[in-house]
Design a protein around this motif. Sequence first.
Motif, short mmCIF file in Angstrom:
data_model
loop_
_atom_site.label_atom_id
_atom_site.label_comp_id
_atom_site.label_asym_id
_atom_site.label_seq_id
_atom_site.Cartn_x
_atom_site.Cartn_y
_atom_site.Cartn_z
N SER A 9 -9.23 -3.31 23.46
CA SER A 9 -8.46 -4.55 23.38
C SER A 9 -6.98 -4.30 23.65
CB SER A 9 -8.65 -5.22 22.02
OG SER A 9 -8.01 -4.49 21.00
N TYR A 12 -6.14 -4.67 27.37
CA TYR A 12 -6.08 -6.03 27.93
C TYR A 12 -4.88 -6.81 27.43
CZ TYR A 12 -10.56 -4.50 29.51
OH TYR A 12 -11.54 -3.77 30.09
N THR A 15 0.01 -7.07 30.35
CA THR A 15 0.00 -8.17 31.32
C THR A 15 1.08 -8.04 32.38
OG1 THR A 15 1.39 -9.50 29.87
CG2 THR A 15 -1.00 -9.80 29.68
N GLU A 35 -10.88 2.26 32.05
CA GLU A 35 -10.48 0.86 31.85
C GLU A 35 -8.96 0.70 31.92
OE1 GLU A 35 -12.20 -2.05 31.44
OE2 GLU A 35 -14.00 -0.89 31.93
N GLN A 39 -7.03 -1.64 34.72
CA GLN A 39 -6.16 -2.73 34.32
C GLN A 39 -4.74 -2.52 34.85
OE1 GLN A 39 -6.83 -5.58 33.14
NE2 GLN A 39 -4.95 -6.37 32.27
#
Length: 71
Positions: A9, A12, A15, A35, A39
């Motif tokens: 988490s 993510y 941003t 991951e 991202q």
Amino acid sequence: MKSKECELSSIYKMTKPEDIPYSLPEGLSVYFYIEFYMQAMHILKDVDYERYNICKQKLQELTILEKELNL
């Protein structure tokens, strides 16, 4: 499993380029690193080509490692 969900988490929550750390702690799972770099590449693709390429190279190295370890 909660620990893994918590780790992922945090990825993510990134941003924008300023959210992406320049270094990562050791000892996390291969899946976490994969991951993370995916991202990061998504965020950096049109903003910072140099960092994007570094992430791309790291991701390639990790996928080779994953195949070798048969994860």
